[in-house]
Design an enzyme around this catalytic site. Structure first.
Site, PDB file in Angstrom:
ATOM      1  N   LEU A  43       0.486  -1.594   0.302  1.00 56.85           N
ATOM      2  CA  LEU A  43       0.086   0.063  -0.033  1.00 56.85           C
ATOM      3  C   LEU A  43       0.815   1.020  -0.453  1.00 56.85           C
ATOM      4  O   LEU A  43       0.077   2.112  -0.610  1.00 56.85           O
ATOM      5  CB  LEU A  43      -0.740  -0.068   1.127  1.00 56.85           C
ATOM      6  CG  LEU A  43      -1.812  -1.326   1.237  1.00 56.85           C
ATOM      7  CD1 LEU A  43      -3.116  -1.223   2.356  1.00 56.85           C
ATOM      8  CD2 LEU A  43      -3.534  -0.832   0.010  1.00 56.85           C
ATOM      9  N   GLY A  79       0.385 -10.450  -0.428  1.00 56.20           N
ATOM     10  CA  GLY A  79      -0.660  -8.856   0.121  1.00 56.20           C
ATOM     11  C   GLY A  79      -2.079  -9.321   0.645  1.00 56.20           C
ATOM     12  O   GLY A  79      -3.110 -10.187  -0.325  1.00 56.20           O
ATOM     13  N   GLY A  80      -2.170  -8.603   1.747  1.00 52.74           N
ATOM     14  CA  GLY A  80      -3.684  -9.112   2.303  1.00 52.74           C
ATOM     15  C   GLY A  80      -3.965  -8.857   3.251  1.00 52.74           C
ATOM     16  O   GLY A  80      -2.877  -8.842   4.768  1.00 52.74           O
ATOM     17  N   HIS A 120      -5.035 -22.422   8.248  1.00 52.08           N
ATOM     18  CA  HIS A 120      -6.308 -21.260   8.389  1.00 52.08           C
ATOM     19  C   HIS A 120      -8.338 -22.043   7.538  1.00 52.08           C
ATOM     20  O   HIS A 120      -8.639 -21.861   8.090  1.00 52.08           O
ATOM     21  CB  HIS A 120      -6.408 -20.337   8.854  1.00 52.08           C
ATOM     22  CG  HIS A 120      -5.234 -20.183   9.978  1.00 52.08           C
ATOM     23  ND1 HIS A 120      -5.897 -20.296  11.251  1.00 52.08           N
ATOM     24  CD2 HIS A 120      -4.708 -19.179  10.305  1.00 52.08           C
ATOM     25  CE1 HIS A 120      -5.175 -19.873  12.350  1.00 52.08           C
ATOM     26  NE2 HIS A 120      -4.197 -19.644  11.239  1.00 52.08           N
ATOM     27  N   TYR A 143     -11.457 -15.177   8.080  1.00 51.81           N
ATOM     28  CA  TYR A 143      -9.871 -15.438   7.134  1.00 51.81           C
ATOM     29  C   TYR A 143     -10.083 -16.323   6.743  1.00 51.81           C
ATOM     30  O   TYR A 143      -9.387 -16.104   4.755  1.00 51.81           O
ATOM     31  CB  TYR A 143      -8.681 -14.509   8.091  1.00 51.81           C
ATOM     32  CG  TYR A 143      -7.693 -15.045   7.535  1.00 51.81           C
ATOM     33  CD1 TYR A 143      -6.348 -14.401   6.853  1.00 51.81           C
ATOM     34  CD2 TYR A 143      -6.504 -16.184   8.170  1.00 51.81           C
ATOM     35  CE1 TYR A 143      -6.299 -14.914   6.471  1.00 51.81           C
ATOM     36  CE2 TYR A 143      -5.346 -16.536   7.363  1.00 51.81           C
ATOM     37  CZ  TYR A 143      -4.910 -15.708   6.940  1.00 51.81           C
ATOM     38  OH  TYR A 143      -3.444 -16.369   6.341  1.00 51.81           O
ATOM     39  N   LYS A 147      -9.292 -17.562   2.181  1.00 51.52           N
ATOM     40  CA  LYS A 147      -8.568 -18.439   1.438  1.00 51.52           C
ATOM     41  C   LYS A 147      -8.343 -18.934   0.627  1.00 51.52           C
ATOM     42  O   LYS A 147      -7.971 -19.445  -0.407  1.00 51.52           O
ATOM     43  CB  LYS A 147      -6.960 -18.662   3.280  1.00 51.52           C
ATOM     44  CG  LYS A 147      -6.297 -17.793   3.276  1.00 51.52           C
ATOM     45  CD  LYS A 147      -5.438 -16.836   1.986  1.00 51.52           C
ATOM     46  CE  LYS A 147      -4.643 -15.861   3.259  1.00 51.52           C
ATOM     47  NZ  LYS A 147      -4.135 -15.459   2.441  1.00 51.52           N
TER      48      LYS A 147
HETATM   49  N1  LIG Z   1       3.273 -14.923   8.678  1.00 52.43           N
HETATM   50  C1  LIG Z   1       1.914 -16.381   8.198  1.00 52.43           C
HETATM   51  O1  LIG Z   1       2.822 -16.919   8.951  1.00 52.43           O
HETATM   52  C2  LIG Z   1       1.444 -17.108   7.499  1.00 52.43           C
HETATM   53  C3  LIG Z   1       0.739 -18.190   7.770  1.00 52.43           C
HETATM   54  C4  LIG Z   1      -0.798 -17.670   6.315  1.00 52.43           C
HETATM   55  C5  LIG Z   1      -0.897 -17.131   5.974  1.00 52.43           C
HETATM   56  N2  LIG Z   1       0.373 -15.891   5.749  1.00 52.43           N
HETATM   57  C6  LIG Z   1       0.151 -14.976   4.673  1.00 52.43           C
HETATM   58  O2  LIG Z   1       0.732 -15.036   3.460  1.00 52.43           O
HETATM   59  C7  LIG Z   1       0.426 -13.696   3.919  1.00 52.43           C
HETATM   60  C8  LIG Z   1       1.719 -12.730   4.335  1.00 52.43           C
HETATM   61  O3  LIG Z   1       1.917 -12.982   5.380  1.00 52.43           O
HETATM   62  P1  LIG Z   1       2.658 -11.832   6.740  1.00 52.43           P
HETATM   63  O4  LIG Z   1       2.572 -12.534   7.598  1.00 52.43           O
HETATM   64  O5  LIG Z   1       3.231 -11.130   5.395  1.00 52.43           O
HETATM   65  O6  LIG Z   1       1.552 -11.101   6.160  1.00 52.43           O
HETATM   66  P2  LIG Z   1       1.289  -9.464   6.996  1.00 52.43           P
HETATM   67  O7  LIG Z   1      -0.105  -8.407   7.208  1.00 52.43           O
HETATM   68  O8  LIG Z   1       3.015  -9.655   7.813  1.00 52.43           O
HETATM   69  O9  LIG Z   1       1.733  -9.065   5.688  1.00 52.43           O
HETATM   70  C9  LIG Z   1       0.098  -8.619   4.275  1.00 52.43           C
HETATM   71  C10 LIG Z   1       0.832  -7.162   3.621  1.00 52.43           C
HETATM   72  O10 LIG Z   1      -0.138  -6.755   2.598  1.00 52.43           O
HETATM   73  C11 LIG Z   1      -0.815  -6.031   2.791  1.00 52.43           C
HETATM   74  N3  LIG Z   1      -1.997  -5.095   2.814  1.00 52.43           N
HETATM   75  C12 LIG Z   1      -2.951  -5.574   3.422  1.00 52.43           C
HETATM   76  N4  LIG Z   1      -3.820  -5.091   2.487  1.00 52.43           N
HETATM   77  C13 LIG Z   1      -3.601  -4.613   1.286  1.00 52.43           C
HETATM   78  C14 LIG Z   1      -4.662  -4.006  -0.295  1.00 52.43           C
HETATM   79  N5  LIG Z   1      -5.976  -4.238   0.165  1.00 52.43           N
HETATM   80  N6  LIG Z   1      -3.925  -4.215  -0.851  1.00 52.43           N
HETATM   81  C15 LIG Z   1      -1.939  -3.596  -1.250  1.00 52.43           C
HETATM   82  N7  LIG Z   1      -1.775  -4.340  -0.176  1.00 52.43           N
HETATM   83  C16 LIG Z   1      -2.709  -5.001   0.980  1.00 52.43           C
HETATM   84  C17 LIG Z   1      -0.427  -4.850   3.741  1.00 52.43           C
HETATM   85  O11 LIG Z   1       0.038  -3.575   3.600  1.00 52.43           O
HETATM   86  C18 LIG Z   1       1.363  -5.933   4.659  1.00 52.43           C
HETATM   87  O12 LIG Z   1       1.767  -5.715   4.333  1.00 52.43           O
HETATM   88  C19 LIG Z   1      -0.975 -12.744   4.006  1.00 52.43           C
HETATM   89  O13 LIG Z   1      -1.631 -13.857   3.019  1.00 52.43           O
HETATM   90  C20 LIG Z   1      -1.115 -14.080   4.750  1.00 52.43           C
HETATM   91  O14 LIG Z   1      -2.342 -14.737   4.940  1.00 52.43           O
HETATM   92  C21 LIG Z   1       1.031 -16.226   6.375  1.00 52.43           C
END
Ligand SMILES: NC(=O)c1ccc[n+]([C@@H]2O[C@H](COP(=O)([O-])OP(=O)(O)OC[C@H]3O[C@@H](n4cnc5c(N)ncnc54)[C@H](O)[C@@H]3O)[C@@H](O)[C@H]2O)c1
Length: 276
Positions: A43, A79-80, A120, A143, A147
């Site tokens: 963002l 992202g998300g 999840h 959430y 997914k």
């Molecule tokens: N970290 C984990 O252990 C884990 C586990 C399962 C799934 N995930 C998935 O992996 C991905 C990354 O995880 P993470 O831990 O880095 O999450 P995070 O929340 O740290 O990062 C997500 C990023 O997405 C950006 N974002 C949110 N809405 C947006 C939009 N409308 N447009 C553009 N960017 C947007 C945010 O600004 C943020 O920087 C996510 O999709 C999450 O669901 C992560």
């Protein structure tokens, strides 16, 4: 990095959404061996090094996502919204956002997406059940449902348009595991990098489900149906067991957050409509 004789060559372009997030921070600056140009998107602007450049994009804006994917390349879609949240947040970031990502991929000629799915989507399976790629979905949150939807989109765009996706159901991708559940679900940053390398290089990807976890002793997820990817996680949460157990209480085995794979997500407040 495992390299096989039939692997795809280095890519000219790799786009990373969610590059400012937790996983984005851990992989930034570590992928320059994979692609000539790496486009970091979030963002707001993301700091860059080496062959990286930053391009802001709100995933809820199709024109902005098209502009991001103009020029093609492979996409790491991180992202998300990454936790449980009110429906409107999930709607914009994950439902509309993932739709826009796949539509833009179709329109701009992107052929391969790593979709950051989540454990999840199967969170309401008991921990004693060993799951694999064909196990039924049992999402534990709005959430998780978002997914499920994203994985559905990936299948549609694969079957109808030939866009390949890696549906990476990430467990807990952090520097180290921080609670007892994560001794089973932890995915090390280095194993994430290896998974990304195999995603980019494997000659034929298809649209497989892969559980994102390291080579942990406690394991609820069987990845043997995707051996063809050549991804063999090397790290293990076991080296952190002593530290984690010393820092945390033994939980009740009757706690639903212990009985089910989704942990605290299964007992978290449902952020639905409040009664007047
Ligand atoms: N970290 C984990 O252990 C884990 C586990 C399962 C799934 N995930 C998935 O992996 C991905 C990354 O995880 P993470 O831990 O880095 O999450 P995070 O929340 O740290 O990062 C997500 C990023 O997405 C950006 N974002 C949110 N809405 C947006 C939009 N409308 N447009 C553009 N960017 C947007 C945010 O600004 C943020 O920087 C996510 O999709 C999450 O669901 C992560």
């Amino acid at each position: 990095m495992a390299i096989f004789p039939t692997d795809r060559p280095r890519r000219s372009r790799l786009v990373i959404t969610g590059a400012a997030g937790g996983i984005g921070k851990m992989i930034r600056g570590k992928l320059d061996h994979i692609a000539d140009e790496i486009v970091l998107s979030d963002l707001t602007d993301v700091s860059c090094s080496g062959n990286e450049r930053s391009q802001t994009c709100d995933l809820a804006d199709l024109d902005a996502v098209r502009a991001l994917l103009k020029g093609g390349g492979d996409v790491l879609h991180f992202g998300g919204q990454s936790t449980e949240a009110p429906f409107e947040r999930i709607l914009n970031a994950n439902l509309i956002g993932s739709y826009n990502l796949y539509e833009a991929a179709r329109l701009e000629g992107v052929r391969r997406v790593l979709f950051a799915s989540s454990n999840h989507v199967i969170g309401f399976h008991p921990r004693e059940t060993l799951l694999d790629a064909d196990s039924p979905m049992r999402p534990d949150s709005l959430y998780g449902v978002s997914k499920v939807y994203g994985e559905g989109l990936a299948h549609l765009y694969h079957d109808k348009f030939g866009i390949e996706s890696l549906l990476l159901r990430i467990g807990s991708c952090f520097k180290e595991p921080s609670d007892r559940r994560q001794l089973a679900t932890w995915m090390s940053p280095q194993d994430m990098i290896h998974a990304i390398e195999r995603f980019v290089m494997v000659p034929r990807l298809g649209c497989p489900v892969v559980y994102g976890r390291s080579n942990n002793s406690e394991n609820w997820w069987d990845n043997s149906k995707t051996d063809y990817l050549g991804w063999n996680p090397q790290d293990t949460a076991e080296v952190f067991r002593g530290k984690v157990e010393a820092a945390t209480e033994v939980p009740s085995p009757l706690d639903p957050a212990v009985k089910y794979q989704g942990g605290a997500f299964v007992t978290a407040d449902h952020p639905g409509t409040k009664e007047e």
